[in-house]
Motif scaffolding. Structure first.
Motif, PDB file in Angstrom:
ATOM      1  N   ASP A   1       3.172  25.649 -46.309  1.00  0.00           N
ATOM      2  CA  ASP A   1       4.563  25.275 -46.558  1.00  0.00           C
ATOM      3  C   ASP A   1       5.091  24.212 -45.603  1.00  0.00           C
ATOM      4  O   ASP A   1       5.811  23.300 -46.014  1.00  0.00           O
ATOM      5  CB  ASP A   1       5.464  26.518 -46.517  1.00  0.00           C
ATOM      6  CG  ASP A   1       5.168  27.456 -47.693  1.00  0.00           C
ATOM      7  OD1 ASP A   1       4.702  26.942 -48.734  1.00  0.00           O
ATOM      8  OD2 ASP A   1       5.366  28.672 -47.569  1.00  0.00           O
ATOM      9  N   GLU A   2       4.714  24.330 -44.317  1.00  0.00           N
ATOM     10  CA  GLU A   2       5.237  23.336 -43.358  1.00  0.00           C
ATOM     11  C   GLU A   2       4.703  21.940 -43.660  1.00  0.00           C
ATOM     12  O   GLU A   2       5.414  20.935 -43.501  1.00  0.00           O
ATOM     13  CB  GLU A   2       4.916  23.736 -41.903  1.00  0.00           C
ATOM     14  CG  GLU A   2       3.456  23.647 -41.494  1.00  0.00           C
ATOM     15  CD  GLU A   2       2.646  24.928 -41.745  1.00  0.00           C
ATOM     16  OE1 GLU A   2       1.745  25.211 -40.948  1.00  0.00           O
ATOM     17  OE2 GLU A   2       2.922  25.627 -42.752  1.00  0.00           O
ATOM     18  N   TYR A   3       3.448  21.855 -44.161  1.00  0.00           N
ATOM     19  CA  TYR A   3       2.893  20.539 -44.492  1.00  0.00           C
ATOM     20  C   TYR A   3       3.416  20.033 -45.834  1.00  0.00           C
ATOM     21  O   TYR A   3       3.584  18.823 -46.021  1.00  0.00           O
ATOM     22  CB  TYR A   3       1.365  20.590 -44.481  1.00  0.00           C
ATOM     23  CG  TYR A   3       0.818  20.609 -43.066  1.00  0.00           C
ATOM     24  CD1 TYR A   3       0.872  19.462 -42.264  1.00  0.00           C
ATOM     25  CD2 TYR A   3       0.284  21.765 -42.506  1.00  0.00           C
ATOM     26  CE1 TYR A   3       0.398  19.481 -40.954  1.00  0.00           C
ATOM     27  CE2 TYR A   3      -0.191  21.792 -41.201  1.00  0.00           C
ATOM     28  CZ  TYR A   3      -0.121  20.638 -40.432  1.00  0.00           C
ATOM     29  OH  TYR A   3      -0.580  20.654 -39.127  1.00  0.00           O
ATOM     30  N   LEU A   4       3.692  20.937 -46.762  1.00  0.00           N
ATOM     31  CA  LEU A   4       4.305  20.529 -48.031  1.00  0.00           C
ATOM     32  C   LEU A   4       5.666  19.890 -47.750  1.00  0.00           C
ATOM     33  O   LEU A   4       6.026  18.874 -48.350  1.00  0.00           O
ATOM     34  CB  LEU A   4       4.468  21.730 -48.976  1.00  0.00           C
ATOM     35  CG  LEU A   4       3.167  22.325 -49.534  1.00  0.00           C
ATOM     36  CD1 LEU A   4       3.453  23.617 -50.276  1.00  0.00           C
ATOM     37  CD2 LEU A   4       2.455  21.325 -50.459  1.00  0.00           C
ATOM     38  N   GLN A   5       6.409  20.485 -46.819  1.00  0.00           N
ATOM     39  CA  GLN A   5       7.717  19.943 -46.452  1.00  0.00           C
ATOM     40  C   GLN A   5       7.565  18.582 -45.764  1.00  0.00           C
ATOM     41  O   GLN A   5       8.321  17.646 -46.031  1.00  0.00           O
ATOM     42  CB  GLN A   5       8.459  20.919 -45.520  1.00  0.00           C
ATOM     43  CG  GLN A   5       9.909  20.516 -45.217  1.00  0.00           C
ATOM     44  CD  GLN A   5      10.750  20.343 -46.473  1.00  0.00           C
ATOM     45  OE1 GLN A   5      10.810  21.221 -47.330  1.00  0.00           O
ATOM     46  NE2 GLN A   5      11.404  19.186 -46.608  1.00  0.00           N
ATOM     47  N   LYS A   6       6.562  18.472 -44.889  1.00  0.00           N
ATOM     48  CA  LYS A   6       6.332  17.196 -44.189  1.00  0.00           C
ATOM     49  C   LYS A   6       6.009  16.079 -45.193  1.00  0.00           C
ATOM     50  O   LYS A   6       6.482  14.950 -45.049  1.00  0.00           O
ATOM     51  CB  LYS A   6       5.158  17.339 -43.200  1.00  0.00           C
ATOM     52  CG  LYS A   6       5.539  17.978 -41.872  1.00  0.00           C
ATOM     53  CD  LYS A   6       4.377  17.980 -40.884  1.00  0.00           C
ATOM     54  CE  LYS A   6       4.209  16.625 -40.236  1.00  0.00           C
ATOM     55  NZ  LYS A   6       3.262  16.635 -39.102  1.00  0.00           N
TER      56      LYS A   6
END
Length: 229
Positions: free
Chosen positions: A98-103
């Motif tokens: 999720d954190e990389y999808l947001q990035k």
């Protein structure tokens, strides 16, 4: 047309006009005509006798170069928590979800390859506009959507690349560095040429491989004899 520098003129003069080189000779000559102060990348450009606008003449595939690309490939593994340790151990540079999808939504795309799992592909759909144009969208056909994340990461790190014919009918691929010895350059180039030959669409008529050029980042293109591959 841009004027050639003294170094470029010197390099071009070493390539015989109208001569088609063998892969072995072209690989050796490539090292001679590369004159930059950095370790130039080597590219191959293969013009195919196909019409990429027709689905039955699309040429796309993957190849593992026997000597790698000479480039450190940055890999992002978008995986569920139970696969994170596996991806990290295999050598992925970035691991998470999720954190990389947001990035990525925020514009971050500082990776060369994204590997993910079938269950995660649904979350990547909305990011197609960001990832698609950059060639980063994972695809089952290239082995970047898989349950065996560790194997996929290891293969990419070892020199596995994917290629696709562009709209002008040319396949471009990076196949090494000028610091490679000539035999390694030749073997990497031969691997991708042989892979392309196996992928010839049945709908393609006439000459399949029309021309092949090897070049370094700053060097002139060296024409190969397509009949000799």
């Amino acid at each position: 047309m841009a004027k050639l520098t003294k170094k470029q003129k010197e390099a071009t003069s070493k390539i015989e006009k109208n001569k088609l080189y063998s892969l072995k000779d072209a690989s050796a000559l490539l090292k001679e005509v590369a004159s930059a102060k950095f370790d130039e990348s080597i590219d191959i450009a293969v013009r195919l006798g196909v019409d990429p606008r027709k689905a039955n003449q699309m040429v796309r595939g993957v190849v593992t170069l026997p000597h790698g690309t000479g480039k450190a490939t940055k890999v992002l593994a978008l995986v569920t928590p139970d696969k994170e340790a596996e991806a990290t151990a295999a050598g992925a540079d970035y691991v998470g979800l999720d954190e990389y999808l947001q990035k990525i939504k925020d514009g971050w795309t500082d990776v060369d390859v994204i590997i993910t799992m079938p269950s995660v592909m649904g979350k990547l759909g909305p990011l197609g506009r960001v990832l698609g144009p950059r060639g980063l969208m994972p695809n089952p056909k290239t082995g970047t959507v898989t349950m065996d994340v560790a194997k996929a990461v290891q293969e990419v790190k070892a020199g596995k690349i994917d290629f696709k014919v562009d709209k002008t009918g040319i396949v471009h691929a990076g196949i090494g560095k000028v610091s490679f010895d000539a035999d390694k350059i030749s073997e990497n180039a031969d691997e991708i040429i042989q892979t392309l030959l196996k992928l010839k669409p049945t709908a393609a008529k006439g000459t399949y491989i029309k021309s092949i050029y090897l070049s370094s980042t700053m060097g002139p293109g060296i024409p190969l004899d397509p009949k000799g591959v």
